[in-house]
Design a protein around this motif. Structure first.
Motif, PDB file in Angstrom:
ATOM      1  N   GLY A   1      35.871  22.841 -33.402  1.00  0.00           N
ATOM      2  CA  GLY A   1      36.034  21.394 -33.491  1.00  0.00           C
ATOM      3  C   GLY A   1      37.079  21.018 -34.525  1.00  0.00           C
ATOM      4  N   LYS A   2      37.467  19.766 -34.492  1.00  0.00           N
ATOM      5  CA  LYS A   2      38.501  19.257 -35.389  1.00  0.00           C
ATOM      6  C   LYS A   2      37.918  18.990 -36.776  1.00  0.00           C
ATOM      7  CE  LYS A   2      41.854  15.456 -35.698  1.00  0.00           C
ATOM      8  NZ  LYS A   2      42.302  14.194 -35.064  1.00  0.00           N
ATOM      9  N   HIS A   3      38.733  19.199 -37.809  1.00  0.00           N
ATOM     10  CA  HIS A   3      38.331  18.951 -39.181  1.00  0.00           C
ATOM     11  C   HIS A   3      39.227  17.843 -39.747  1.00  0.00           C
ATOM     12  CE1 HIS A   3      35.897  22.701 -39.412  1.00  0.00           C
ATOM     13  NE2 HIS A   3      36.757  23.080 -38.485  1.00  0.00           N
ATOM     14  N   VAL A   4      38.611  16.751 -40.153  1.00  0.00           N
ATOM     15  CA  VAL A   4      39.335  15.605 -40.693  1.00  0.00           C
ATOM     16  C   VAL A   4      39.097  15.571 -42.204  1.00  0.00           C
ATOM     17  CG1 VAL A   4      39.684  13.116 -40.563  1.00  0.00           C
ATOM     18  CG2 VAL A   4      38.957  14.378 -38.530  1.00  0.00           C
ATOM     19  N   LEU A   5      40.155  15.760 -42.976  1.00  0.00           N
ATOM     20  CA  LEU A   5      40.051  15.863 -44.425  1.00  0.00           C
ATOM     21  C   LEU A   5      40.555  14.566 -45.063  1.00  0.00           C
ATOM     22  CD1 LEU A   5      41.696  19.411 -44.760  1.00  0.00           C
ATOM     23  CD2 LEU A   5      39.347  18.851 -44.087  1.00  0.00           C
ATOM     24  N   VAL A   6      39.742  13.969 -45.935  1.00  0.00           N
ATOM     25  CA  VAL A   6      40.114  12.722 -46.605  1.00  0.00           C
ATOM     26  C   VAL A   6      39.999  12.925 -48.106  1.00  0.00           C
ATOM     27  CG1 VAL A   6      39.662  10.255 -46.844  1.00  0.00           C
ATOM     28  CG2 VAL A   6      39.231  11.387 -44.646  1.00  0.00           C
TER      29      VAL A   6
ATOM     30  N   PRO B   1      37.509  12.903 -32.016  1.00  0.00           N
ATOM     31  CA  PRO B   1      36.740  13.442 -30.884  1.00  0.00           C
ATOM     32  C   PRO B   1      35.281  13.662 -31.256  1.00  0.00           C
ATOM     33  CG  PRO B   1      38.117  15.144 -31.875  1.00  0.00           C
ATOM     34  CD  PRO B   1      38.517  13.854 -32.519  1.00  0.00           C
ATOM     35  N   ALA B   2      34.457  13.884 -30.252  1.00  0.00           N
ATOM     36  CA  ALA B   2      33.010  13.979 -30.461  1.00  0.00           C
ATOM     37  C   ALA B   2      32.597  15.205 -31.250  1.00  0.00           C
ATOM     38  CB  ALA B   2      32.295  13.958 -29.110  1.00  0.00           C
ATOM     39  N   ASP B   3      33.460  16.228 -31.321  1.00  0.00           N
ATOM     40  CA  ASP B   3      33.093  17.442 -32.041  1.00  0.00           C
ATOM     41  C   ASP B   3      33.700  17.502 -33.444  1.00  0.00           C
ATOM     42  OD1 ASP B   3      35.739  17.788 -31.366  1.00  0.00           O
ATOM     43  OD2 ASP B   3      35.506  19.848 -30.613  1.00  0.00           O
TER      44      ASP B   3
ATOM     45  N   ALA C   1      31.285   6.615 -40.792  1.00  0.00           N
ATOM     46  CA  ALA C   1      30.857   7.662 -39.869  1.00  0.00           C
ATOM     47  C   ALA C   1      29.431   7.402 -39.370  1.00  0.00           C
ATOM     48  CB  ALA C   1      30.957   9.023 -40.543  1.00  0.00           C
ATOM     49  N   LYS C   2      28.556   7.005 -40.282  1.00  0.00           N
ATOM     50  CA  LYS C   2      27.179   6.703 -39.877  1.00  0.00           C
ATOM     51  C   LYS C   2      27.138   5.501 -38.942  1.00  0.00           C
ATOM     52  CE  LYS C   2      24.742   8.667 -43.867  1.00  0.00           C
ATOM     53  NZ  LYS C   2      23.901   8.359 -45.068  1.00  0.00           N
ATOM     54  N   ALA C   3      27.948   4.478 -39.240  1.00  0.00           N
ATOM     55  CA  ALA C   3      27.977   3.280 -38.389  1.00  0.00           C
ATOM     56  C   ALA C   3      28.494   3.602 -36.993  1.00  0.00           C
ATOM     57  CB  ALA C   3      28.849   2.206 -39.035  1.00  0.00           C
ATOM     58  N   ALA C   4      29.350   4.628 -36.907  1.00  0.00           N
ATOM     59  CA  ALA C   4      29.887   5.031 -35.608  1.00  0.00           C
ATOM     60  C   ALA C   4      28.954   5.988 -34.870  1.00  0.00           C
ATOM     61  CB  ALA C   4      31.259   5.682 -35.794  1.00  0.00           C
ATOM     62  N   GLY C   5      27.795   6.265 -35.470  1.00  0.00           N
ATOM     63  CA  GLY C   5      26.807   7.104 -34.810  1.00  0.00           C
ATOM     64  C   GLY C   5      26.972   8.591 -35.025  1.00  0.00           C
ATOM     65  N   TRP C   6      27.756   8.988 -36.013  1.00  0.00           N
ATOM     66  CA  TRP C   6      27.947  10.402 -36.280  1.00  0.00           C
ATOM     67  C   TRP C   6      26.670  11.021 -36.837  1.00  0.00           C
ATOM     68  CZ3 TRP C   6      33.142  12.744 -38.040  1.00  0.00           C
ATOM     69  CH2 TRP C   6      34.201  12.174 -37.317  1.00  0.00           C
ATOM     70  N   ASP C   7      26.365  12.214 -36.386  1.00  0.00           N
ATOM     71  CA  ASP C   7      25.253  12.967 -36.946  1.00  0.00           C
ATOM     72  C   ASP C   7      25.573  13.360 -38.385  1.00  0.00           C
ATOM     73  OD1 ASP C   7      24.053  15.960 -37.386  1.00  0.00           O
ATOM     74  OD2 ASP C   7      22.695  14.702 -36.220  1.00  0.00           O
ATOM     75  N   ALA C   8      24.551  13.361 -39.243  1.00  0.00           N
ATOM     76  CA  ALA C   8      24.765  13.669 -40.655  1.00  0.00           C
ATOM     77  C   ALA C   8      25.378  15.051 -40.864  1.00  0.00           C
ATOM     78  CB  ALA C   8      23.446  13.571 -41.420  1.00  0.00           C
ATOM     79  N   GLY C   9      25.121  15.976 -39.948  1.00  0.00           N
ATOM     80  CA  GLY C   9      25.657  17.319 -40.064  1.00  0.00           C
ATOM     81  C   GLY C   9      27.158  17.397 -39.879  1.00  0.00           C
ATOM     82  N   ARG C  10      27.771  16.311 -39.426  1.00  0.00           N
ATOM     83  CA  ARG C  10      29.228  16.282 -39.244  1.00  0.00           C
ATOM     84  C   ARG C  10      29.927  15.543 -40.374  1.00  0.00           C
ATOM     85  NH1 ARG C  10      29.810  13.087 -34.147  1.00  0.00           N
ATOM     86  NH2 ARG C  10      32.042  13.435 -34.479  1.00  0.00           N
ATOM     87  N   ILE C  11      29.158  15.087 -41.374  1.00  0.00           N
ATOM     88  CA  ILE C  11      29.713  14.308 -42.488  1.00  0.00           C
ATOM     89  C   ILE C  11      29.543  15.123 -43.766  1.00  0.00           C
ATOM     90  CG2 ILE C  11      29.664  12.115 -43.713  1.00  0.00           C
ATOM     91  CD1 ILE C  11      28.103  10.965 -41.283  1.00  0.00           C
TER      92      ILE C  11
END
Length: 317
Positions: free
Chosen positions: A109-114, A185-187, A206-216
């Motif tokens: 999956g993609k990794h988004v770094l901030v 993307p979803a992954d 991320a939470k507001a967009a429905g992301w699972d906590a394991g992806r944050i």
């Protein structure tokens, strides 16, 4: 300091306004321990008076020396000021073994770094690891101005211009966190390290967009809280000691001065490694690790920043 390594400061470089890079090599000439991307080490400074955690920024395959970047904080409790004003090349320091509270997710999956400000430091090794994995990633780096931003000269070559986005707030270029999250993307997994407002904004989006906590994933490099306050006494049940904590000291430092070792990676009330059971008394919670419900339950506390609301605490130490 029996659990530390002796290192020599082999080089000190100015990277940006208020930021220096220190290269540390083992005093005995041997290789340093291997580490994963996102790892940090705790420096024991001024005879153990200060213990500060700094991300490792050196090449993952170069164990001849560690590199760390230190920003001199205006409201420094002493550690960053000591590094900037008192440490010289060839000085000897003590460091703990590498630890990692901000590792990369092992899956695809993609990794988004901030990154925000000096929060760029753990990503300097993440970039190396992701490139080795041939993983999809992009880096969004937010800073106030170019003069005070580290690694701007090396990031384009490390990351590639197509994966690097820069945001300079003094120039009016700001990151739209909600749009960034919405376009993934979803992954995807998102990682953020920086000041608390940036961390909070990314996690909330991320939470507001429905992301699972394991992806944050987030790492907060500083907890802007005052750890001083009223004096109190603490009884350590297992050790049989009663200690006094003065108004300008912290519970953790007093316990360490008494010769009792406590694991604490961040020393900022962030990582949770110094969580300790409360047997009696009421804690004044100042950490950013425990939830509001956990703080209200008064079952555990973080020794590094939290204090006592009354005059006496009893801890399971």
């Amino acid at each position: 300091m029996n659990d530390t390594l002796r290192v020599r400061v082999s080089r000190i470089e100015r990277l940006a306004d208020g930021i220096k890079r220190f290269t540390l090599r083992r005093s005995d000439g041997l290789d340093l321990p291997a580490f994963d991307s996102g790892s940090h080490v705790v420096l024991h400074l001024d005879g153990g008076r200060f213990r500060n955690a700094y991300s490792l920024t050196s090449p993952l395959d170069d164990l001849g020396g560690y590199q760390i970047c230190v920003r001199k904080e205006e409201a420094s409790r002493g550690g960053s000021r000591f590094m900037h004003e008192d440490v010289r090349e060839d000085d000897e320091l003590h460091i703990g073994a590498p630890a990692n509270l901000f590792g990369l997710h092992p899956g695809e999956g993609k990794h988004v770094l901030v990154a925000g400000g000096i929060g760029i430091t753990p990503f300097l090794t993440h970039i190396q690891a992701l490139a080795r994995r041939d993983a999809a990633f992009e880096l969004h780096y937010c800073f106030r101005n170019r003069a005070g931003a580290a690694a701007l000269d090396t990031l384009p070559a490390l990351v590639g211009p197509e994966r690097l986005r820069l945001y300079e707030s003094d120039a009016g270029t700001l990151l739209d966190v909600a749009a960034l999250v919405a376009g993934q993307p979803a992954d995807a997994h998102i990682y953020v390290c920086g000041p608390q407002p940036l961390n909070d904004a990314v996690v909330a989006a991320a939470k507001a967009a429905g992301w699972d906590a394991g992806r944050i994933h987030f790492e907060q490099f500083r907890n802007d809280v005052d750890a001083t306050g009223g004096a109190f006494d603490v009884t350590l049940k297992k050790s049989g000691k009663t200690l006094h904590v003065g108004p300008d000291d912290t519970l953790l430092r007093v316990i360490e001065k008494a010769g009792i070792q406590v694991d604490c990676m961040c020393r900022e009330g962030i990582c949770g490694s110094c969580e300790t059971v409360i047997l009696d008394g009421v804690a004044d919670h100042r950490d950013s690790y425990l939830s509001d419900d956990e703080k209200a339950a008064q079952k555990t506390m973080m020794l590094c920043v939290s204090r006592c609301k009354g005059s006496h605490l009893v801890l399971d130490l």
